[in-house]
Design a protein around this motif. Structure first.
Motif, PDB file in Angstrom:
ATOM      1  N   GLN A 235      67.834  16.160   5.928  1.00  0.00           N
ATOM      2  CA  GLN A 235      66.917  17.254   5.578  1.00  0.00           C
ATOM      3  C   GLN A 235      66.914  18.344   6.661  1.00  0.00           C
ATOM      4  O   GLN A 235      66.933  19.530   6.359  1.00  0.00           O
ATOM      5  CB  GLN A 235      65.492  16.697   5.401  1.00  0.00           C
ATOM      6  N   LEU A 236      66.894  17.901   7.899  1.00  0.00           N
ATOM      7  CA  LEU A 236      66.740  18.854   9.013  1.00  0.00           C
ATOM      8  C   LEU A 236      68.052  19.404   9.563  1.00  0.00           C
ATOM      9  O   LEU A 236      68.063  20.460  10.189  1.00  0.00           O
ATOM     10  CB  LEU A 236      65.957  18.186  10.159  1.00  0.00           C
ATOM     11  N   CYS A 237      69.136  18.657   9.355  1.00  0.00           N
ATOM     12  CA  CYS A 237      70.390  19.030  10.040  1.00  0.00           C
ATOM     13  C   CYS A 237      71.604  19.060   9.119  1.00  0.00           C
ATOM     14  O   CYS A 237      72.694  19.425   9.560  1.00  0.00           O
ATOM     15  CB  CYS A 237      70.696  18.038  11.166  1.00  0.00           C
ATOM     16  N   GLY A 238      71.454  18.664   7.874  1.00  0.00           N
ATOM     17  CA  GLY A 238      72.617  18.446   7.004  1.00  0.00           C
ATOM     18  C   GLY A 238      73.405  19.692   6.666  1.00  0.00           C
ATOM     19  O   GLY A 238      74.580  19.594   6.306  1.00  0.00           O
ATOM     20  N   LEU A 239      72.770  20.865   6.755  1.00  0.00           N
ATOM     21  CA  LEU A 239      73.503  22.101   6.447  1.00  0.00           C
ATOM     22  C   LEU A 239      73.569  23.014   7.671  1.00  0.00           C
ATOM     23  O   LEU A 239      73.616  24.234   7.567  1.00  0.00           O
ATOM     24  CB  LEU A 239      72.923  22.825   5.215  1.00  0.00           C
ATOM     25  N   LYS A 249      64.994  26.490  -0.171  1.00  0.00           N
ATOM     26  CA  LYS A 249      65.442  26.815  -1.529  1.00  0.00           C
ATOM     27  C   LYS A 249      65.577  25.585  -2.418  1.00  0.00           C
ATOM     28  O   LYS A 249      65.291  25.636  -3.610  1.00  0.00           O
ATOM     29  CB  LYS A 249      66.824  27.482  -1.468  1.00  0.00           C
ATOM     30  N   VAL A 250      66.083  24.479  -1.845  1.00  0.00           N
ATOM     31  CA  VAL A 250      66.444  23.311  -2.667  1.00  0.00           C
ATOM     32  C   VAL A 250      65.409  22.191  -2.539  1.00  0.00           C
ATOM     33  O   VAL A 250      65.044  21.557  -3.540  1.00  0.00           O
ATOM     34  CB  VAL A 250      67.864  22.808  -2.277  1.00  0.00           C
ATOM     35  N   GLY A 251      64.963  21.922  -1.319  1.00  0.00           N
ATOM     36  CA  GLY A 251      63.921  20.912  -1.138  1.00  0.00           C
ATOM     37  C   GLY A 251      64.383  19.476  -1.284  1.00  0.00           C
ATOM     38  O   GLY A 251      63.618  18.598  -1.688  1.00  0.00           O
ATOM     39  N   LEU A 252      65.648  19.220  -0.947  1.00  0.00           N
ATOM     40  CA  LEU A 252      66.168  17.848  -0.965  1.00  0.00           C
ATOM     41  C   LEU A 252      66.995  17.618   0.305  1.00  0.00           C
ATOM     42  O   LEU A 252      67.644  18.553   0.787  1.00  0.00           O
ATOM     43  CB  LEU A 252      67.100  17.633  -2.167  1.00  0.00           C
ATOM     44  N   PRO A 253      67.032  16.354   0.802  1.00  0.00           N
ATOM     45  CA  PRO A 253      67.964  16.057   1.888  1.00  0.00           C
ATOM     46  C   PRO A 253      69.393  16.245   1.389  1.00  0.00           C
ATOM     47  O   PRO A 253      69.718  15.794   0.284  1.00  0.00           O
ATOM     48  CB  PRO A 253      67.710  14.573   2.204  1.00  0.00           C
ATOM     49  N   GLY A 254      70.223  16.912   2.174  1.00  0.00           N
ATOM     50  CA  GLY A 254      71.591  17.157   1.715  1.00  0.00           C
ATOM     51  C   GLY A 254      72.572  17.196   2.859  1.00  0.00           C
ATOM     52  O   GLY A 254      72.200  17.361   4.026  1.00  0.00           O
ATOM     53  N   LYS A 255      73.849  17.023   2.516  1.00  0.00           N
ATOM     54  CA  LYS A 255      74.912  17.141   3.525  1.00  0.00           C
ATOM     55  C   LYS A 255      76.094  17.882   2.921  1.00  0.00           C
ATOM     56  O   LYS A 255      76.567  17.541   1.830  1.00  0.00           O
ATOM     57  CB  LYS A 255      75.355  15.744   3.983  1.00  0.00           C
ATOM     58  N   SER A 256      76.539  18.879   3.669  1.00  0.00           N
ATOM     59  CA  SER A 256      77.655  19.697   3.184  1.00  0.00           C
ATOM     60  C   SER A 256      78.945  19.360   3.931  1.00  0.00           C
ATOM     61  O   SER A 256      78.920  18.697   4.969  1.00  0.00           O
ATOM     62  CB  SER A 256      77.332  21.167   3.436  1.00  0.00           C
ATOM     63  N   GLY A 257      80.057  19.845   3.398  1.00  0.00           N
ATOM     64  CA  GLY A 257      81.346  19.734   4.082  1.00  0.00           C
ATOM     65  C   GLY A 257      82.156  20.995   3.813  1.00  0.00           C
ATOM     66  O   GLY A 257      81.940  21.655   2.784  1.00  0.00           O
ATOM     67  N   VAL A 258      83.102  21.317   4.710  1.00  0.00           N
ATOM     68  CA  VAL A 258      83.878  22.545   4.518  1.00  0.00           C
ATOM     69  C   VAL A 258      84.908  22.441   3.385  1.00  0.00           C
ATOM     70  O   VAL A 258      85.580  23.419   3.080  1.00  0.00           O
ATOM     71  CB  VAL A 258      84.569  23.048   5.814  1.00  0.00           C
ATOM     72  N   ALA A 263      76.332  16.886  -0.949  1.00  0.00           N
ATOM     73  CA  ALA A 263      75.693  15.693  -1.524  1.00  0.00           C
ATOM     74  C   ALA A 263      74.200  15.788  -1.243  1.00  0.00           C
ATOM     75  O   ALA A 263      73.806  16.135  -0.120  1.00  0.00           O
ATOM     76  CB  ALA A 263      76.271  14.432  -0.893  1.00  0.00           C
ATOM     77  N   VAL A 264      73.369  15.536  -2.251  1.00  0.00           N
ATOM     78  CA  VAL A 264      71.917  15.523  -2.046  1.00  0.00           C
ATOM     79  C   VAL A 264      71.345  14.228  -2.622  1.00  0.00           C
ATOM     80  O   VAL A 264      71.967  13.608  -3.486  1.00  0.00           O
ATOM     81  CB  VAL A 264      71.199  16.726  -2.731  1.00  0.00           C
ATOM     82  N   VAL A 265      70.181  13.840  -2.122  1.00  0.00           N
ATOM     83  CA  VAL A 265      69.486  12.694  -2.716  1.00  0.00           C
ATOM     84  C   VAL A 265      68.029  13.038  -2.989  1.00  0.00           C
ATOM     85  O   VAL A 265      67.408  13.805  -2.238  1.00  0.00           O
ATOM     86  CB  VAL A 265      69.549  11.422  -1.827  1.00  0.00           C
ATOM     87  N   HIS A 266      67.534  12.487  -4.081  1.00  0.00           N
ATOM     88  CA  HIS A 266      66.105  12.573  -4.391  1.00  0.00           C
ATOM     89  C   HIS A 266      65.619  11.134  -4.400  1.00  0.00           C
ATOM     90  O   HIS A 266      65.823  10.410  -5.389  1.00  0.00           O
ATOM     91  CB  HIS A 266      65.903  13.231  -5.759  1.00  0.00           C
ATOM     92  N   TYR A 298      64.640  24.625 -11.909  1.00  0.00           N
ATOM     93  CA  TYR A 298      64.615  24.388 -13.356  1.00  0.00           C
ATOM     94  C   TYR A 298      63.932  23.053 -13.690  1.00  0.00           C
ATOM     95  O   TYR A 298      63.139  22.951 -14.615  1.00  0.00           O
ATOM     96  CB  TYR A 298      66.056  24.395 -13.887  1.00  0.00           C
ATOM     97  N   THR A 299      64.263  22.014 -12.907  1.00  0.00           N
ATOM     98  CA  THR A 299      63.693  20.679 -13.178  1.00  0.00           C
ATOM     99  C   THR A 299      62.305  20.524 -12.547  1.00  0.00           C
ATOM    100  O   THR A 299      61.647  19.495 -12.746  1.00  0.00           O
ATOM    101  CB  THR A 299      64.609  19.560 -12.641  1.00  0.00           C
ATOM    102  N   GLU A 300      61.894  21.531 -11.790  1.00  0.00           N
ATOM    103  CA  GLU A 300      60.601  21.491 -11.076  1.00  0.00           C
ATOM    104  C   GLU A 300      60.430  20.183 -10.338  1.00  0.00           C
ATOM    105  O   GLU A 300      59.412  19.496 -10.445  1.00  0.00           O
ATOM    106  CB  GLU A 300      59.450  21.715 -12.058  1.00  0.00           C
ATOM    107  N   SER A 301      61.483  19.810  -9.613  1.00  0.00           N
ATOM    108  CA  SER A 301      61.457  18.512  -8.947  1.00  0.00           C
ATOM    109  C   SER A 301      62.222  18.571  -7.624  1.00  0.00           C
ATOM    110  O   SER A 301      63.397  18.897  -7.592  1.00  0.00           O
ATOM    111  CB  SER A 301      62.106  17.491  -9.898  1.00  0.00           C
ATOM    112  N   SER A 302      61.489  18.283  -6.552  1.00  0.00           N
ATOM    113  CA  SER A 302      62.122  18.167  -5.232  1.00  0.00           C
ATOM    114  C   SER A 302      61.263  17.185  -4.450  1.00  0.00           C
ATOM    115  O   SER A 302      60.285  16.671  -4.981  1.00  0.00           O
ATOM    116  CB  SER A 302      62.138  19.531  -4.530  1.00  0.00           C
ATOM    117  N   ILE A 303      61.619  16.916  -3.199  1.00  0.00           N
ATOM    118  CA  ILE A 303      60.781  15.950  -2.465  1.00  0.00           C
ATOM    119  C   ILE A 303      59.456  16.567  -2.027  1.00  0.00           C
ATOM    120  O   ILE A 303      58.588  15.886  -1.520  1.00  0.00           O
ATOM    121  CB  ILE A 303      61.503  15.344  -1.240  1.00  0.00           C
ATOM    122  N   PHE A 304      59.323  17.867  -2.212  1.00  0.00           N
ATOM    123  CA  PHE A 304      58.059  18.527  -1.829  1.00  0.00           C
ATOM    124  C   PHE A 304      57.148  18.736  -3.019  1.00  0.00           C
ATOM    125  O   PHE A 304      56.795  19.742  -3.418  1.00  0.00           O
ATOM    126  CB  PHE A 304      58.351  19.835  -1.100  1.00  0.00           C
TER     127      PHE A 304
END
Ligand code: GLN
Length: 304
Positions: A235-239, A249-258, A263-266, A298-304
């Protein structure tokens, strides 16, 4: 929820979005990927699978593998790990040398390159056969014995990997790398070279959406406490230096790659992977971030 319908609706919303991102070019092999690929896969913790676009095409997962190497190292080292790497957002580019000097060789978090190189060093020290043992672990998580490294991508990155070698050398000078520099860096490039499809990667991340237990195999991969902590670091460092904006913007823990994957998880609900190779200036998938933003709105769903 029928996520297939949601994907179609969200994709319509993005029709007018002009993607001015560019494919990563500093790793020559990554530049060969067709820039307009776009895939999505979502796995629910109760067995649902939903897909869109090029979700069955392999791509280079790059830094997304840092979540998997962290999982393995955390399980081995327990809280000792945090003496060698922090859990604070960096607010700096993922390959910053300046910050590492300032922090005296202790990387801010395990997802910037320096942090992931320390994690690679831990695994080189603790595993009998690091390359074999790690891919075995990833195959177990994914339930798929075909998952593999790409030697082509690893070699390509190695040919241009001077900055990562510099990070590793700097940490060695501060006493935070135990093993031979070349061995650690080669293993780090191998970790980044793993190739998966959106569906394989979403499946692999499912244990983090289910409090550390793989809901498909029933295997407990890590404790719920460790799962919470890994998600918190995502959540804090993944991007990297876009982590705040992504959270906003997204409100989910996620991890990016170049390679263009995110990848995100709810937790309690799903894991999801989007892949679009054009990157923004921070090295994160441009359309991937936009899609996830519209998806959680759209899904009105995040961890917040
Ligand atoms: N292998 C890449 C690197 O070390 C990983 C970076 C990323 O995916 N953000 O530069």
């Amino acid at each position: 929820m029928n996520y297939n319908e949601v994907f179609c609706e969200v994709n319509k919303l993005l029709k007018s979005h002009v993607d001015n991102g560019t494919v990563a070019s500093y790793i020559p092999e990554l530049q060969k990927v067709s820039p307009d690929k776009f895939g999505v896969h979502l796995c629910t913790v109760d067995g649902g699978n939903f897909a869109f676009g090029d979700s069955e095409e392999k791509f280079s997962i790059q830094s997304i593998s840092k979540v998997l190497s962290l999982t393995m190292a955390f399980e081995i080292e327990e809280d000792k790990l945090w003496k060698r790497v922090g859990v604070e957002p960096s607010g700096n580019p993922f390959n910053s040398l300046v910050q590492l000097e300032y922090d005296e060789g202790i990387p801010r978090n395990p997802f910037i390159n320096a942090g992931a190189i320390v994690i690679a060093d831990v695994l080189v020290s603790k595993l009998k056969k690091p390359k074999e043992d790690f891919i075995k672990f990833v195959r177990q998580l994914s339930g798929n014995n075909q998952i593999d490294y790409s030697d082509r991508v690893a070699q390509s990155e190695k040919s241009k990997g001077h900055r990562n070698a510099a990070l590793c050398n700097l940490m060695k000078s501060f006493g935070n790398i135990e093993n031979d520099i070349d061995e650690v860096i080669d293993f780090y490039f191998d970790l980044c070279s793993i190739e998966m499809t959106c569906s394989e990667l979403a499946r692999t991340f499912l244990f983090l959406a289910n409090y550390g237990k793989d809901p498909v195999s029933g295997n407990k991969i890590i404790s719920s406490s460790k799962s919470k902590r890994i998600n918190a670091v995502m959540q804090l460092c993944g991007l990297y230096d876009e982590a705040g904006e992504f959270s906003f913007k997204v409100g989910l823990p996620g991890k990016s790659g170049v390679g263009g994957g995110i990848a995100v998880v709810h937790p309690g609900k799903y894991s999801m992977v989007v892949w679009s190779p054009r990157l923004n200036k921070k090295g994160n998938s441009n359309k991937g971030v936009r899609f996830l933003e519209e998806f959680t709105s759209y899904t009105e769903s995040s961890i917040f």
